[in-house]
Design a protein around this motif. Structure first.
Motif, PDB file in Angstrom:
ATOM      1  N   ALA A  62       0.811  -0.933  -0.093  1.00 38.92           N
ATOM      2  CA  ALA A  62       0.037   0.226   0.139  1.00 38.92           C
ATOM      3  C   ALA A  62       0.162   1.491  -0.198  1.00 38.92           C
ATOM      4  O   ALA A  62       0.557   2.511  -0.609  1.00 38.92           O
ATOM      5  CB  ALA A  62      -1.207   0.022   1.489  1.00 38.92           C
ATOM      6  N   ASP A  63       2.401   1.330   0.493  1.00 38.40           N
ATOM      7  CA  ASP A  63       2.562   2.110   1.131  1.00 38.40           C
ATOM      8  C   ASP A  63       3.605   2.852  -0.824  1.00 38.40           C
ATOM      9  O   ASP A  63       3.467   3.561  -0.860  1.00 38.40           O
ATOM     10  CB  ASP A  63       4.108   2.152   1.933  1.00 38.40           C
ATOM     11  CG  ASP A  63       3.581   2.383   3.243  1.00 38.40           C
ATOM     12  OD1 ASP A  63       2.396   2.528   3.841  1.00 38.40           O
ATOM     13  OD2 ASP A  63       4.312   1.662   3.773  1.00 38.40           O
ATOM     14  N   VAL A  64       4.034   1.292  -1.110  1.00 39.94           N
ATOM     15  CA  VAL A  64       4.534   1.620  -2.363  1.00 39.94           C
ATOM     16  C   VAL A  64       3.479   2.454  -3.689  1.00 39.94           C
ATOM     17  O   VAL A  64       3.435   2.793  -4.540  1.00 39.94           O
ATOM     18  CB  VAL A  64       5.382   0.171  -2.987  1.00 39.94           C
ATOM     19  CG1 VAL A  64       5.440   0.190  -3.965  1.00 39.94           C
ATOM     20  CG2 VAL A  64       6.388   0.285  -2.459  1.00 39.94           C
ATOM     21  N   ALA A  65       2.577   1.049  -4.297  1.00 46.68           N
ATOM     22  CA  ALA A  65       0.944   2.064  -4.483  1.00 46.68           C
ATOM     23  C   ALA A  65       0.830   3.337  -3.897  1.00 46.68           C
ATOM     24  O   ALA A  65       0.598   4.490  -5.238  1.00 46.68           O
ATOM     25  CB  ALA A  65      -0.167   1.197  -4.125  1.00 46.68           C
ATOM     26  N   ARG A  66       1.332   3.798  -2.279  1.00 51.17           N
ATOM     27  CA  ARG A  66       0.802   4.870  -2.830  1.00 51.17           C
ATOM     28  C   ARG A  66       1.704   5.803  -3.994  1.00 51.17           C
ATOM     29  O   ARG A  66       1.629   7.184  -4.110  1.00 51.17           O
ATOM     30  CB  ARG A  66       0.519   6.000  -1.682  1.00 51.17           C
ATOM     31  CG  ARG A  66      -0.835   5.228  -0.136  1.00 51.17           C
ATOM     32  CD  ARG A  66      -0.834   5.908   0.612  1.00 51.17           C
ATOM     33  NE  ARG A  66      -0.324   5.753   2.118  1.00 51.17           N
ATOM     34  CZ  ARG A  66       0.079   4.027   1.993  1.00 51.17           C
ATOM     35  NH1 ARG A  66      -1.848   3.810   2.626  1.00 51.17           N
ATOM     36  NH2 ARG A  66       0.580   3.913   3.233  1.00 51.17           N
ATOM     37  N   ARG A  67       3.037   6.025  -3.320  1.00 48.68           N
ATOM     38  CA  ARG A  67       4.441   6.573  -3.820  1.00 48.68           C
ATOM     39  C   ARG A  67       4.268   7.062  -5.768  1.00 48.68           C
ATOM     40  O   ARG A  67       4.585   8.004  -6.229  1.00 48.68           O
ATOM     41  CB  ARG A  67       5.403   5.893  -3.672  1.00 48.68           C
ATOM     42  CG  ARG A  67       6.438   6.971  -4.513  1.00 48.68           C
ATOM     43  CD  ARG A  67       8.013   6.304  -4.116  1.00 48.68           C
ATOM     44  NE  ARG A  67       8.564   7.144  -4.924  1.00 48.68           N
ATOM     45  CZ  ARG A  67       9.983   7.920  -4.227  1.00 48.68           C
ATOM     46  NH1 ARG A  67      10.535   7.609  -3.457  1.00 48.68           N
ATOM     47  NH2 ARG A  67      10.940   8.027  -5.374  1.00 48.68           N
ATOM     48  N   LEU A  68       3.848   5.270  -5.833  1.00 48.89           N
ATOM     49  CA  LEU A  68       3.898   5.898  -7.449  1.00 48.89           C
ATOM     50  C   LEU A  68       2.635   6.185  -8.025  1.00 48.89           C
ATOM     51  O   LEU A  68       2.343   6.716  -9.207  1.00 48.89           O
ATOM     52  CB  LEU A  68       3.145   3.841  -8.408  1.00 48.89           C
ATOM     53  CG  LEU A  68       4.494   2.482  -7.779  1.00 48.89           C
ATOM     54  CD1 LEU A  68       3.598   1.365  -8.074  1.00 48.89           C
ATOM     55  CD2 LEU A  68       5.411   3.350  -8.089  1.00 48.89           C
ATOM     56  N   GLN A  69       1.059   6.446  -7.240  1.00 46.02           N
ATOM     57  CA  GLN A  69      -0.188   7.598  -7.263  1.00 46.02           C
ATOM     58  C   GLN A  69       0.209   8.608  -7.823  1.00 46.02           C
ATOM     59  O   GLN A  69       0.174   9.461  -8.309  1.00 46.02           O
ATOM     60  CB  GLN A  69      -1.531   7.003  -6.598  1.00 46.02           C
ATOM     61  CG  GLN A  69      -2.593   7.423  -6.890  1.00 46.02           C
ATOM     62  CD  GLN A  69      -2.854   7.402  -8.581  1.00 46.02           C
ATOM     63  OE1 GLN A  69      -3.607   6.363  -8.593  1.00 46.02           O
ATOM     64  NE2 GLN A  69      -2.901   8.359  -9.826  1.00 46.02           N
ATOM     65  N   ALA A  70       1.175   8.973  -6.224  1.00 42.61           N
ATOM     66  CA  ALA A  70       1.588  10.308  -6.921  1.00 42.61           C
ATOM     67  C   ALA A  70       2.621  10.861  -8.024  1.00 42.61           C
ATOM     68  O   ALA A  70       2.466  12.080  -8.265  1.00 42.61           O
ATOM     69  CB  ALA A  70       2.360  10.434  -4.610  1.00 42.61           C
ATOM     70  N   GLU A  71       3.268   9.529  -8.106  1.00 44.76           N
ATOM     71  CA  GLU A  71       4.133  10.259  -9.164  1.00 44.76           C
ATOM     72  C   GLU A  71       3.838   9.989 -10.246  1.00 44.76           C
ATOM     73  O   GLU A  71       3.929  11.265 -11.942  1.00 44.76           O
ATOM     74  CB  GLU A  71       5.514   9.213  -8.994  1.00 44.76           C
ATOM     75  CG  GLU A  71       6.460   9.238  -8.267  1.00 44.76           C
ATOM     76  CD  GLU A  71       7.464   7.700  -8.435  1.00 44.76           C
ATOM     77  OE1 GLU A  71       7.540   6.792  -9.150  1.00 44.76           O
ATOM     78  OE2 GLU A  71       8.285   7.707  -7.694  1.00 44.76           O
ATOM     79  N   ASP A  72       2.583   9.501 -10.530  1.00 44.47           N
ATOM     80  CA  ASP A  72       1.980   9.136 -12.112  1.00 44.47           C
ATOM     81  C   ASP A  72       1.036  10.700 -12.200  1.00 44.47           C
ATOM     82  O   ASP A  72       0.628  11.667 -12.957  1.00 44.47           O
ATOM     83  CB  ASP A  72       0.660   7.813 -11.872  1.00 44.47           C
ATOM     84  CG  ASP A  72       1.803   7.020 -12.645  1.00 44.47           C
ATOM     85  OD1 ASP A  72       2.437   6.976 -12.852  1.00 44.47           O
ATOM     86  OD2 ASP A  72       0.947   5.793 -12.614  1.00 44.47           O
ATOM     87  N   ASP A  73       0.645  11.084 -10.840  1.00 44.10           N
ATOM     88  CA  ASP A  73      -0.400  12.396 -10.654  1.00 44.10           C
ATOM     89  C   ASP A  73       0.063  13.664 -11.244  1.00 44.10           C
ATOM     90  O   ASP A  73       0.144  13.931 -11.435  1.00 44.10           O
ATOM     91  CB  ASP A  73      -1.074  12.618  -9.501  1.00 44.10           C
ATOM     92  CG  ASP A  73      -2.115  11.267  -9.037  1.00 44.10           C
ATOM     93  OD1 ASP A  73      -2.288  11.523  -9.278  1.00 44.10           O
ATOM     94  OD2 ASP A  73      -2.362  11.089  -7.224  1.00 44.10           O
ATOM     95  N   ALA A  74       1.767  13.693 -10.529  1.00 46.07           N
ATOM     96  CA  ALA A  74       2.943  14.695 -11.004  1.00 46.07           C
ATOM     97  C   ALA A  74       2.706  14.564 -12.602  1.00 46.07           C
ATOM     98  O   ALA A  74       3.155  16.542 -13.167  1.00 46.07           O
ATOM     99  CB  ALA A  74       3.553  14.769  -9.978  1.00 46.07           C
ATOM    100  N   LEU A  75       2.936  13.113 -12.793  1.00 46.56           N
ATOM    101  CA  LEU A  75       3.334  13.491 -14.517  1.00 46.56           C
ATOM    102  C   LEU A  75       1.576  13.958 -15.075  1.00 46.56           C
ATOM    103  O   LEU A  75       2.222  14.401 -16.315  1.00 46.56           O
ATOM    104  CB  LEU A  75       3.143  11.419 -15.227  1.00 46.56           C
ATOM    105  CG  LEU A  75       3.829  11.391 -16.598  1.00 46.56           C
ATOM    106  CD1 LEU A  75       5.133  12.469 -16.810  1.00 46.56           C
ATOM    107  CD2 LEU A  75       3.573   9.979 -16.386  1.00 46.56           C
ATOM    108  N   ALA A  76       0.915  13.760 -14.386  1.00 46.74           N
ATOM    109  CA  ALA A  76      -0.383  14.087 -15.272  1.00 46.74           C
ATOM    110  C   ALA A  76      -0.619  15.183 -15.727  1.00 46.74           C
ATOM    111  O   ALA A  76      -1.245  15.848 -15.556  1.00 46.74           O
ATOM    112  CB  ALA A  76      -1.621  12.976 -14.754  1.00 46.74           C
ATOM    113  N   ARG A  77       0.121  15.786 -14.429  1.00 47.37           N
ATOM    114  CA  ARG A  77      -0.109  17.645 -14.154  1.00 47.37           C
ATOM    115  C   ARG A  77       0.586  18.835 -15.364  1.00 47.37           C
ATOM    116  O   ARG A  77       0.816  19.802 -15.570  1.00 47.37           O
ATOM    117  CB  ARG A  77       0.220  17.614 -12.990  1.00 47.37           C
ATOM    118  CG  ARG A  77      -0.784  17.235 -12.052  1.00 47.37           C
ATOM    119  CD  ARG A  77      -0.987  18.473 -10.339  1.00 47.37           C
ATOM    120  NE  ARG A  77       0.538  18.390  -9.899  1.00 47.37           N
ATOM    121  CZ  ARG A  77       0.138  17.430  -8.773  1.00 47.37           C
ATOM    122  NH1 ARG A  77      -0.755  16.391  -9.372  1.00 47.37           N
ATOM    123  NH2 ARG A  77       1.705  17.071  -8.167  1.00 47.37           N
ATOM    124  N   ALA A  78       1.856  17.329 -15.950  1.00 47.96           N
ATOM    125  CA  ALA A  78       2.690  17.787 -16.916  1.00 47.96           C
ATOM    126  C   ALA A  78       1.570  19.082 -18.128  1.00 47.96           C
ATOM    127  O   ALA A  78       2.505  20.023 -18.352  1.00 47.96           O
ATOM    128  CB  ALA A  78       3.118  17.138 -18.246  1.00 47.96           C
TER     129      ALA A  78
END
Length: 321
Positions: A62-78
């Motif tokens: 769950a910890d890792v999934a939250r980090r992956l989601q945060a990274e993808d969220d930052a990418l989506a704001r490109a």
């Protein structure tokens, strides 16, 4: 402006340089573990987090999934930025993430956003350049004016490469490694190195396993010495120490172990606190020496259950080599 790095070290250095813009890290190590085609969003995060949590000491899936989601969220704001700068070097770790990110960014509405790339294979003053993480803030900042617009040819090649990377068979990857990859000049070399992570037809070891066993046989029985010896065998080093420790623990825990590890417990994971590595020692078992000499085959002895990108290698019978 958004700066995207695939490592915390170089991202932290860029922040120290005073470079304007937001700095973010996207560092899912797609060079390791399953990356099958057809998954995205939550399904992708669940699969990747499940694998990466195994390599951690304290982080849960769950910890890792939250980090992956945060990274993808930052990418989506490109698309919110006037420019997105990708900072990468030539090693396999970086090139694998680069093709993944270019594939993803190509699917975002970036018509008002300039997409730029910095990708280097050497740097003045470094006889053997290991990556952006080696650079000081001033050195890293000096690369900013060299950035180049990402071209349609680079996007097309990256999308083709990522499709091959995630395919259930390695044939397209092998064909691309032999093809012209000039738009991304370090990609062909990286893909050729990737293919060497499939088991050898000679003894069933992948190249990293072969390098590790060779180094132990040469007398590099301590962690520091062994890591340096393996690192020096790579034209462009791409692994960290904990990736090597995981590989050795797998070889030591096989049904027929190829390596013996003497120490106070499991080798450190990437999220462990610092410890004295000199507590551990490595040696080859008789089976390890036989496999290294080509008299035995690791897959025949122990079977395999491993993902190499989109390819699932399983069993003791015929597999991709």
């Amino acid at each position: 402006m958004l700066h995207i790095h695939c490592g915390d070290s170089s991202a932290g250095t860029l922040r120290q340089s005073g470079m304007p813009g937001e700095v973010t890290v996207w560092c899912d190590p797609v060079v390791q573990g399953p990356t099958p085609a057809g998954l995205s969003g939550e399904a992708w995060h669940r699969l990747r987090a499940g694998y990466l949590a195994i390599t951690a000491a304290r982080l849960t899936a769950a910890d890792v999934a939250r980090r992956l989601q945060a990274e993808d969220d930052a990418l989506a704001r490109a698309p919110e930025h006037d420019e997105v700068v990708l900072w990468f070097d030539a090693c396999l770790f970086d090139q694998s993430i680069l093709i993944c990110l270019l594939d993803r960014l190509s699917r975002l509405p970036l018509d008002k956003t300039r997409l730029s790339l910095i990708c280097i294979g050497d740097f003045p003053g470094f006889a053997r350049f290991r990556g952006l993480g080696e650079l000081h803030p001033e050195q890293l900042a000096s690369l900013f004016p060299t950035r180049q617009p990402v071209t349609p040819e680079q996007i097309a090649l990256a999308r083709r490469a990522w499709e091959a990377w995630t395919a259930p068979e390695p044939t397209a990857l092998a064909a691309l490694a032999r093809a012209e990859t000039a738009p991304l000049p370090y990609l062909g070399e990286a893909l050729a190195r990737r293919l060497e992570q499939f088991p050898s037809t000679t003894n069933g070891l992948d190249r990293l396993e072969q390098e590790a066993l060779e180094a132990i046989a040469e007398g590099h029985d301590g962690p520091f010495s062994l890591f340096r010896a393996v690192d020096e065998r790579e034209a462009r080093p791409f692994i960290g120490d904990t990736m090597l420790w995981g590989l050795l623990e797998e070889l030591a825990s096989d049904e027929t172990p190829l390596v013996t590890i003497d120490g106070p417990g499991p080798l450190p994971r990437f999220d462990d606190p610092p410890v004295s590595l000199e507590q551990w020692r490595f040696s080859l078992t008789p089976a390890g020496r036989a496999v290294l000499a080509g008299r035995e085959d690791r897959i025949r002895l122990n079977g395999i259950d491993r993902w190499v990108g989109g390819v699932h290698l399983a069993g003791r019978g015929p597999i991709w080599r």
